[in-house]
Write a protein that holds these residues in place. Structure first.
Motif, PDB file in Angstrom:
ATOM      1  N   SER A  13      47.038  62.750  14.202  1.00 20.41           N
ATOM      2  CA  SER A  13      47.474  61.541  14.452  1.00 20.41           C
ATOM      3  C   SER A  13      47.510  61.304  15.861  1.00 20.41           C
ATOM      4  CB  SER A  13      48.464  60.972  13.644  1.00 20.41           C
ATOM      5  OG  SER A  13      49.543  61.745  14.208  1.00 20.41           O
ATOM      6  N   ASP A  14      47.655  62.157  16.806  1.00 20.85           N
ATOM      7  CA  ASP A  14      47.710  62.090  18.369  1.00 20.85           C
ATOM      8  C   ASP A  14      46.291  62.126  18.799  1.00 20.85           C
ATOM      9  OD1 ASP A  14      50.387  62.009  17.991  1.00 20.85           O
ATOM     10  OD2 ASP A  14      50.576  63.656  19.685  1.00 20.85           O
ATOM     11  N   CYS A  15      45.223  63.264  18.661  1.00 17.82           N
ATOM     12  CA  CYS A  15      44.084  63.141  19.368  1.00 17.82           C
ATOM     13  C   CYS A  15      43.026  62.709  18.401  1.00 17.82           C
ATOM     14  CB  CYS A  15      43.935  64.613  19.911  1.00 17.82           C
ATOM     15  SG  CYS A  15      43.481  65.830  18.633  1.00 17.82           S
ATOM     16  N   ASN A  19      41.241  69.082  11.766  1.00 14.13           N
ATOM     17  CA  ASN A  19      41.518  70.553  11.843  1.00 14.13           C
ATOM     18  C   ASN A  19      40.756  71.310  11.012  1.00 14.13           C
ATOM     19  OD1 ASN A  19      42.937  73.035  11.869  1.00 14.13           O
ATOM     20  ND2 ASN A  19      44.863  72.148  11.892  1.00 14.13           N
ATOM     21  N   HIS A  20      39.616  71.969  11.331  1.00 16.50           N
ATOM     22  CA  HIS A  20      38.848  72.708  10.273  1.00 16.50           C
ATOM     23  C   HIS A  20      39.578  73.992  10.009  1.00 16.50           C
ATOM     24  CE1 HIS A  20      35.533  69.649  10.730  1.00 16.50           C
ATOM     25  NE2 HIS A  20      35.956  69.620  12.137  1.00 16.50           N
ATOM     26  N   GLU A  21      40.574  74.339  10.463  1.00 19.22           N
ATOM     27  CA  GLU A  21      41.163  75.526   9.899  1.00 19.22           C
ATOM     28  C   GLU A  21      41.528  75.535   8.412  1.00 19.22           C
ATOM     29  OE1 GLU A  21      44.655  76.383  12.248  1.00 19.22           O
ATOM     30  OE2 GLU A  21      43.551  76.540  14.136  1.00 19.22           O
ATOM     31  N   PHE A  22      41.558  74.420   8.013  1.00 25.98           N
ATOM     32  CA  PHE A  22      41.990  74.277   6.409  1.00 25.98           C
ATOM     33  C   PHE A  22      40.848  73.866   5.490  1.00 25.98           C
ATOM     34  CE2 PHE A  22      45.567  72.167   9.094  1.00 25.98           C
ATOM     35  CZ  PHE A  22      46.476  73.160   8.911  1.00 25.98           C
ATOM     36  N   ASP A  23      39.626  73.853   6.009  1.00 26.83           N
ATOM     37  CA  ASP A  23      38.393  73.689   5.240  1.00 26.83           C
ATOM     38  C   ASP A  23      38.290  74.691   4.088  1.00 26.83           C
ATOM     39  OD1 ASP A  23      37.756  71.654   6.819  1.00 26.83           O
ATOM     40  OD2 ASP A  23      36.236  72.480   7.984  1.00 26.83           O
ATOM     41  N   LEU A  31      47.986  72.044  -0.449  1.00 25.46           N
ATOM     42  CA  LEU A  31      49.529  71.151  -0.794  1.00 25.46           C
ATOM     43  C   LEU A  31      50.497  71.982  -0.565  1.00 25.46           C
ATOM     44  CD1 LEU A  31      48.299  69.700  -4.181  1.00 25.46           C
ATOM     45  CD2 LEU A  31      48.570  68.674  -1.819  1.00 25.46           C
ATOM     46  N   GLY A  32      50.528  73.472  -0.333  1.00 26.30           N
ATOM     47  CA  GLY A  32      51.555  74.222  -0.046  1.00 26.30           C
ATOM     48  C   GLY A  32      51.827  74.048   1.597  1.00 26.30           C
ATOM     49  N   THR A  33      50.887  73.734   2.322  1.00 24.35           N
ATOM     50  CA  THR A  33      50.999  73.437   3.905  1.00 24.35           C
ATOM     51  C   THR A  33      51.656  72.555   4.122  1.00 24.35           C
ATOM     52  OG1 THR A  33      48.972  74.826   4.166  1.00 24.35           O
ATOM     53  CG2 THR A  33      49.688  73.451   5.945  1.00 24.35           C
ATOM     54  N   ARG A  34      52.940  72.528   4.630  1.00 20.22           N
ATOM     55  CA  ARG A  34      53.732  71.471   4.796  1.00 20.22           C
ATOM     56  C   ARG A  34      53.563  70.784   6.406  1.00 20.22           C
ATOM     57  NH1 ARG A  34      53.516  68.986   1.109  1.00 20.22           N
ATOM     58  NH2 ARG A  34      54.967  67.397   2.042  1.00 20.22           N
ATOM     59  N   ASN A  35      53.654  71.956   7.242  1.00 17.25           N
ATOM     60  CA  ASN A  35      53.534  71.667   8.804  1.00 17.25           C
ATOM     61  C   ASN A  35      52.140  72.467   9.267  1.00 17.25           C
ATOM     62  OD1 ASN A  35      56.320  70.280   9.295  1.00 17.25           O
ATOM     63  ND2 ASN A  35      57.060  72.169   8.174  1.00 17.25           N
ATOM     64  N   TRP A  36      51.780  71.662  10.295  1.00 16.30           N
ATOM     65  CA  TRP A  36      50.731  72.439  11.097  1.00 16.30           C
ATOM     66  C   TRP A  36      50.658  71.769  12.574  1.00 16.30           C
ATOM     67  CZ3 TRP A  36      46.317  69.436  13.172  1.00 16.30           C
ATOM     68  CH2 TRP A  36      46.284  68.233  12.278  1.00 16.30           C
ATOM     69  N   THR A  37      49.999  72.854  13.395  1.00 14.24           N
ATOM     70  CA  THR A  37      49.844  72.295  14.697  1.00 14.24           C
ATOM     71  C   THR A  37      48.433  72.197  15.029  1.00 14.24           C
ATOM     72  OG1 THR A  37      51.882  73.709  15.292  1.00 14.24           O
ATOM     73  CG2 THR A  37      50.246  73.194  17.256  1.00 14.24           C
ATOM     74  N   CYS A  38      48.064  71.166  15.639  1.00 14.93           N
ATOM     75  CA  CYS A  38      46.747  70.617  15.954  1.00 14.93           C
ATOM     76  C   CYS A  38      46.279  71.866  17.125  1.00 14.93           C
ATOM     77  CB  CYS A  38      46.659  69.559  16.880  1.00 14.93           C
ATOM     78  SG  CYS A  38      44.988  68.902  17.144  1.00 14.93           S
ATOM     79  N   TYR A  40      43.564  71.705  18.899  1.00 13.02           N
ATOM     80  CA  TYR A  40      43.259  70.853  20.084  1.00 13.02           C
ATOM     81  C   TYR A  40      44.110  70.251  20.948  1.00 13.02           C
ATOM     82  CZ  TYR A  40      39.116  70.983  16.944  1.00 13.02           C
ATOM     83  OH  TYR A  40      38.110  71.403  16.077  1.00 13.02           O
ATOM     84  N   CYS A  41      45.211  69.699  20.641  1.00 12.91           N
ATOM     85  CA  CYS A  41      46.323  68.904  21.439  1.00 12.91           C
ATOM     86  C   CYS A  41      47.272  69.725  21.424  1.00 12.91           C
ATOM     87  CB  CYS A  41      46.310  67.412  21.522  1.00 12.91           C
ATOM     88  SG  CYS A  41      47.168  67.065  19.692  1.00 12.91           S
ATOM     89  N   HIS A  42      47.428  70.420  20.255  1.00 24.79           N
ATOM     90  CA  HIS A  42      48.817  71.609  20.105  1.00 24.79           C
ATOM     91  C   HIS A  42      50.075  70.507  19.680  1.00 24.79           C
ATOM     92  CE1 HIS A  42      46.457  74.502  21.875  1.00 24.79           C
ATOM     93  NE2 HIS A  42      46.212  73.859  22.767  1.00 24.79           N
ATOM     94  N   LYS A  43      49.888  69.389  19.289  1.00 16.55           N
ATOM     95  CA  LYS A  43      50.987  68.759  18.697  1.00 16.55           C
ATOM     96  C   LYS A  43      51.405  69.140  17.191  1.00 16.55           C
ATOM     97  CE  LYS A  43      53.564  64.838  17.535  1.00 16.55           C
ATOM     98  NZ  LYS A  43      54.703  64.389  18.316  1.00 16.55           N
ATOM     99  N   ASN A  44      52.629  69.468  17.057  1.00 17.04           N
ATOM    100  CA  ASN A  44      53.046  69.669  15.764  1.00 17.04           C
ATOM    101  C   ASN A  44      53.218  68.543  14.677  1.00 17.04           C
ATOM    102  OD1 ASN A  44      55.378  70.645  13.726  1.00 17.04           O
ATOM    103  ND2 ASN A  44      54.193  72.452  14.158  1.00 17.04           N
ATOM    104  N   HIS A  45      52.820  68.680  13.446  1.00 15.01           N
ATOM    105  CA  HIS A  45      52.715  67.737  12.420  1.00 15.01           C
ATOM    106  C   HIS A  45      53.400  68.060  11.123  1.00 15.01           C
ATOM    107  CE1 HIS A  45      49.955  65.249  14.744  1.00 15.01           C
ATOM    108  NE2 HIS A  45      49.175  66.350  14.893  1.00 15.01           N
ATOM    109  N   ASP A  46      54.148  67.048  10.562  1.00 15.83           N
ATOM    110  CA  ASP A  46      54.638  67.197   9.146  1.00 15.83           C
ATOM    111  C   ASP A  46      53.424  66.551   8.525  1.00 15.83           C
ATOM    112  OD1 ASP A  46      55.396  65.334   6.873  1.00 15.83           O
ATOM    113  OD2 ASP A  46      56.864  66.857   6.927  1.00 15.83           O
ATOM    114  N   ARG A  47      52.823  67.519   7.368  1.00 17.03           N
ATOM    115  CA  ARG A  47      51.498  66.910   6.851  1.00 17.03           C
ATOM    116  C   ARG A  47      51.569  65.454   6.295  1.00 17.03           C
ATOM    117  NH1 ARG A  47      50.451  69.530   1.605  1.00 17.03           N
ATOM    118  NH2 ARG A  47      51.065  67.368   0.924  1.00 17.03           N
TER     119      ARG A  47
END
Length: 66
Positions: A13-15, A19-23, A31-38, A40-47
């Motif tokens: 939602s920032d850049c 995120n193709h790491e989840f493809d 659905l088990g992934t609750r948080n991830w870090t972009c 590209y811009c390294h922003k941490n996200h709650d899914r």
């Protein structure tokens, strides 16, 4: 306004980049992934919060409100 929620939790939602790491994950794994870090811009996200921000932005863009 109807918004297509496809990939809203996987797009930063920032850049705005997907995120193709989840493809390769199964739906259960994703659905088990609750948080991830972009990667590209390294922003941490709650899914779910990230998805809600992307859905809001898509809706506003459809209305031409920014």
């Amino acid at each position: 306004v109807i918004v297509d929620p496809k990939n809203t939790s996987r797009i930063c939602s920032d850049c705005g980049k997907k995120n193709h790491e989840f493809d390769g994950l199964t739906q259960s794994q994703w659905l088990g992934t609750r948080n991830w870090t972009c990667p590209y811009c390294h922003k941490n996200h709650d899914r779910d919060i990230n998805a809600s921000l992307n859905i809001l932005n898509r809706g506003l863009n459809q209305l031409n409100i920014q």
